[in-house]
Design a protein around this motif. Structure first.
Motif, mmCIF file in Angstrom:
data_model
loop_
_atom_site.group_PDB
_atom_site.id
_atom_site.type_symbol
_atom_site.label_atom_id
_atom_site.label_comp_id
_atom_site.label_asym_id
_atom_site.label_seq_id
_atom_site.Cartn_x
_atom_site.Cartn_y
_atom_site.Cartn_z
ATOM 1 N N ALA A 139 0.847 -1.196 0.000
ATOM 2 C CA ALA A 139 0.000 0.000 0.000
ATOM 3 C C ALA A 139 0.883 1.247 0.000
ATOM 4 N N GLY A 140 1.935 1.231 0.825
ATOM 5 C CA GLY A 140 2.876 2.363 0.856
ATOM 6 C C GLY A 140 3.603 2.496 -0.467
ATOM 7 N N SER A 141 4.027 1.365 -1.028
ATOM 8 C CA SER A 141 4.743 1.407 -2.313
ATOM 9 C C SER A 141 3.863 2.048 -3.370
ATOM 10 N N SER A 142 2.591 1.640 -3.377
ATOM 11 C CA SER A 142 1.688 2.147 -4.392
ATOM 12 C C SER A 142 1.540 3.664 -4.252
ATOM 13 N N LEU A 143 1.405 4.128 -3.011
ATOM 14 C CA LEU A 143 1.296 5.580 -2.805
ATOM 15 C C LEU A 143 2.564 6.281 -3.275
ATOM 16 N N PHE A 144 3.712 5.728 -2.881
ATOM 17 C CA PHE A 144 4.977 6.400 -3.212
ATOM 18 C C PHE A 144 5.219 6.429 -4.720
ATOM 19 N N PHE A 145 5.122 5.263 -5.353
ATOM 20 C CA PHE A 145 5.507 5.210 -6.767
ATOM 21 C C PHE A 145 4.540 5.976 -7.658
ATOM 22 N N ASN A 146 3.335 6.234 -7.154
ATOM 23 C CA ASN A 146 2.398 7.013 -7.964
ATOM 24 C C ASN A 146 2.508 8.518 -7.738
ATOM 25 N N LEU A 147 3.482 8.932 -6.934
ATOM 26 C CA LEU A 147 3.719 10.366 -6.740
ATOM 27 C C LEU A 147 4.365 10.953 -7.992
ATOM 28 N N PRO A 148 4.251 12.259 -8.180
ATOM 29 C CA PRO A 148 4.951 12.876 -9.319
ATOM 30 C C PRO A 148 6.459 12.656 -9.204
ATOM 31 N N VAL A 151 4.112 9.476 2.627
ATOM 32 C CA VAL A 151 3.634 8.102 2.486
ATOM 33 C C VAL A 151 3.229 7.570 3.864
ATOM 34 N N PRO A 152 2.010 7.855 4.269
ATOM 35 C CA PRO A 152 1.605 7.446 5.612
ATOM 36 C C PRO A 152 1.732 5.930 5.799
ATOM 37 N N GLY A 153 2.353 5.545 6.897
ATOM 38 C CA GLY A 153 2.381 4.126 7.266
ATOM 39 C C GLY A 153 3.436 3.278 6.570
ATOM 40 N N TRP A 154 4.114 3.832 5.594
ATOM 41 C CA TRP A 154 5.055 2.986 4.821
ATOM 42 C C TRP A 154 6.235 2.551 5.677
ATOM 43 N N ARG A 155 6.760 3.535 6.463
ATOM 44 C CA ARG A 155 7.929 3.232 7.287
ATOM 45 C C ARG A 155 7.597 2.154 8.331
ATOM 46 N N LEU A 195 12.067 -13.117 -1.792
ATOM 47 C CA LEU A 195 11.359 -12.290 -2.777
ATOM 48 C C LEU A 195 9.842 -12.432 -2.622
ATOM 49 N N LEU A 196 9.197 -11.305 -2.426
ATOM 50 C CA LEU A 196 7.737 -11.296 -2.336
ATOM 51 C C LEU A 196 7.218 -10.546 -3.557
ATOM 52 N N GLN A 197 6.177 -11.084 -4.158
ATOM 53 C CA GLN A 197 5.646 -10.435 -5.353
ATOM 54 C C GLN A 197 4.125 -10.435 -5.300
ATOM 55 N N ASP A 198 3.529 -9.435 -5.955
ATOM 56 C CA ASP A 198 2.073 -9.428 -6.041
ATOM 57 C C ASP A 198 1.646 -10.475 -7.079
ATOM 58 N N ASN A 199 0.398 -10.435 -7.523
ATOM 59 C CA ASN A 199 -0.063 -11.537 -8.382
ATOM 60 C C ASN A 199 0.006 -11.236 -9.879
ATOM 61 N N MET A 200 0.858 -10.297 -10.264
ATOM 62 C CA MET A 200 0.925 -9.919 -11.691
ATOM 63 C C MET A 200 1.797 -10.862 -12.520
ATOM 64 N N GLY A 201 2.722 -11.553 -11.879
ATOM 65 C CA GLY A 201 3.548 -12.523 -12.607
ATOM 66 C C GLY A 201 4.672 -11.890 -13.407
ATOM 67 N N GLY A 202 5.391 -12.738 -14.141
ATOM 68 C CA GLY A 202 6.485 -12.266 -14.983
ATOM 69 C C GLY A 202 7.858 -12.672 -14.462
ATOM 70 N N LEU A 203 7.937 -13.072 -13.181
ATOM 71 C CA LEU A 203 9.236 -13.485 -12.635
ATOM 72 C C LEU A 203 9.584 -14.875 -13.158
ATOM 73 N N GLN A 204 10.814 -15.015 -13.648
ATOM 74 C CA GLN A 204 11.252 -16.313 -14.174
ATOM 75 C C GLN A 204 12.647 -16.662 -13.672
ATOM 76 N N GLY A 205 12.907 -17.956 -13.531
ATOM 77 C CA GLY A 205 14.243 -18.441 -13.193
ATOM 78 C C GLY A 205 14.765 -19.262 -14.366
ATOM 79 N N GLN A 206 16.080 -19.476 -14.387
ATOM 80 C CA GLN A 206 16.675 -20.217 -15.502
ATOM 81 C C GLN A 206 17.189 -21.564 -15.000
ATOM 82 N N ASP A 207 16.825 -22.640 -15.704
ATOM 83 C CA ASP A 207 17.299 -23.952 -15.258
ATOM 84 C C ASP A 207 18.706 -24.239 -15.804
ATOM 85 N N LYS A 208 19.236 -25.423 -15.443
ATOM 86 C CA LYS A 208 20.633 -25.719 -15.800
ATOM 87 C C LYS A 208 20.846 -25.825 -17.306
ATOM 88 N N ASP A 209 19.740 -26.084 -18.061
ATOM 89 C CA ASP A 209 19.874 -26.171 -19.524
ATOM 90 C C ASP A 209 19.634 -24.828 -20.202
#
Ligand SMILES: O=C(O)CCC(=O)C(=O)O
Ligand SMILES: [Fe+2]
Length: 348
Positions: free
Chosen positions: A55-64, A135-139, A218-232
């Motif tokens: 919630a804090g991140s969303s407030l901060f990153f949406n600032l000018p 950013v109220p509450g972020w800290r 690593l914590l992520q929201d539900n938007m996806g896109g994070l990938q790891g690479q296997d040994k091949d």
């Protein structure tokens, strides 16, 4: 690719008994040997704690931009805290479409909201620039999450010590943090702004890389896109699952496990699904780093230069002069001629 799931509740770690830790160390050993990552569940961190930070991140990153830039990251050596604007970092060939806010966690986060004067001080311990009016509450949310992540990471450090055949407190003794002014122990709040499906042809949300840390939570929201690479070399999805935390093996544990565990290469792609790519993605990354003065690799590592630099100097060399350690950490290219002066290009 099946990502190993580790149910932290199973070990009843509050008792802190060695047999329970041994069980966890076996799970970590298997996960890190096979895939370089794990999904942690029942880890004791509540949905609310995580949501409060988002919630804090969303407030901060949406600032000018102009307001966010008041909290600008002042440079690596100076203080590893503050705002990193869109286009400031570049981890590969394609531009990275992310912005972030770094908080240094080696020292206690400040117990009060900071004044404008405080914010100018470069020596401020653990300065968390998110003031209460902006950013109220972020800290407070970040502090709460940080204390829980710290507890979780100390259990993992103990179990990993056993997994690499050492005494239980071996890794903890290299990760003391208190008073370590040169520490890279960080929480990184990430934001990936909305984009369009075509952007994937020319850019990426976060170029592929390995982390320099010992391991990363690593914590992520539900938007996806994070990938790891296997040994091949194939990419697999690190799909978001509610209330789970992704644990990534990183370089320090690769070196200190004598290469038994490999740091997981990972990246964040622009999702193909249009609704997802047109949506902001938020993540929280906790880099568990060894103390600044600790050798970056053991003196027994014959494939690496001896004597080893310390963790702080190693990180600085790799981040500031990416060509230097290319043979050892796959840092492959020097600064791109196309880079603007303000862009940090980091190839890993
Ligand atoms: O935001 C993410 O999910 C990944 C970010 C990352 O890999 C990093 O900050 O090192
Ligand atoms: Fe990473």
């Amino acid at each position: 690719m099946e990502i190993p799931v580790i149910d932290m509740e199973k070990f009843d770690l509050r008792e802190g008994s060695i047999p329970n830790l041994l069980q966890l160390s076996e799970c970590l050993d298997e996960a890190f040997s096979k895939t370089g990552c794990a999904r942690l569940i029942n880890h004791g961190i509540t949905t609310q704690q995580i949501e409060n930070v988002y919630a804090g991140s969303s407030l901060f990153f949406n600032l000018p931009e102009e307001l966010k830039n008041r909290y600008k990251h002042a440079g690596l050596e100076d203080s590893t805290v503050g705002y990193i604007g869109l286009g400031t970092e570049r981890y590969g060939d394609k531009p990275d479409l992310h912005e972030a806010y770094l908080i240094r966690t080696a020292e206690d986060l400040p117990s009060k909201d900071l004044t404008a004067e405080d914010l100018q001080r470069k020596d401020l311990p653990g300065k968390n620039l998110a003031d209460k009016d902006l950013v109220p509450g972020w800290r407070i949310a970040t502090e709460s999450l940080h204390s829980s992540l710290k507890i979780l990471s100390s259990v993992i450090l103990d179990a990993l010590s056993l997994a690499i055949g050492k005494e239980r407190d071996y890794l903890a003794s290299l990760h003391r943090s208190e008073g370590d002014k040169k520490s890279f122990k960080l929480i990184r709040m990430g934001h990936y702004p909305p984009t369009n499906p075509d952007a994937a042809q020319t850019s990426i949300r976060f170029n592929e890389h390995c982390d320099f840390s010992t391991f990363t939570l690593l914590l992520q929201d539900n938007m996806g896109g994070l990938q790891g690479q296997d040994k091949d070399g194939n990419w697999f999805d690190l799909t978001p699952e509610p209330d789970s935390i992704i644990l990534l093996a990183a370089q320090f544990i690769q070196f200190y496990s004598n290469e038994k565990y490999k740091a997981l290469r990972h990246r964040v792609i622009i999702p193909e699904e249009e609704v997802k790519c047109r949506h902001s993605r938020y993540s929280i990354i906790y880099f568990v780093n060894a103390d600044g003065q600790v050798p970056a690799w053991p003196s027994t590592a014959t494939h690496l230069p001896q004597p080893p630099p310390n963790v702080h100097d190693h990180m600085m060399s790799v981040l500031v002069n990416p060509g230097l350690y290319c043979t050892y950490v796959r840092v492959s290219t020097m600064l791109s001629p196309k880079s603007s002066k303000n862009t940090i290009i980091i190839y890993l």
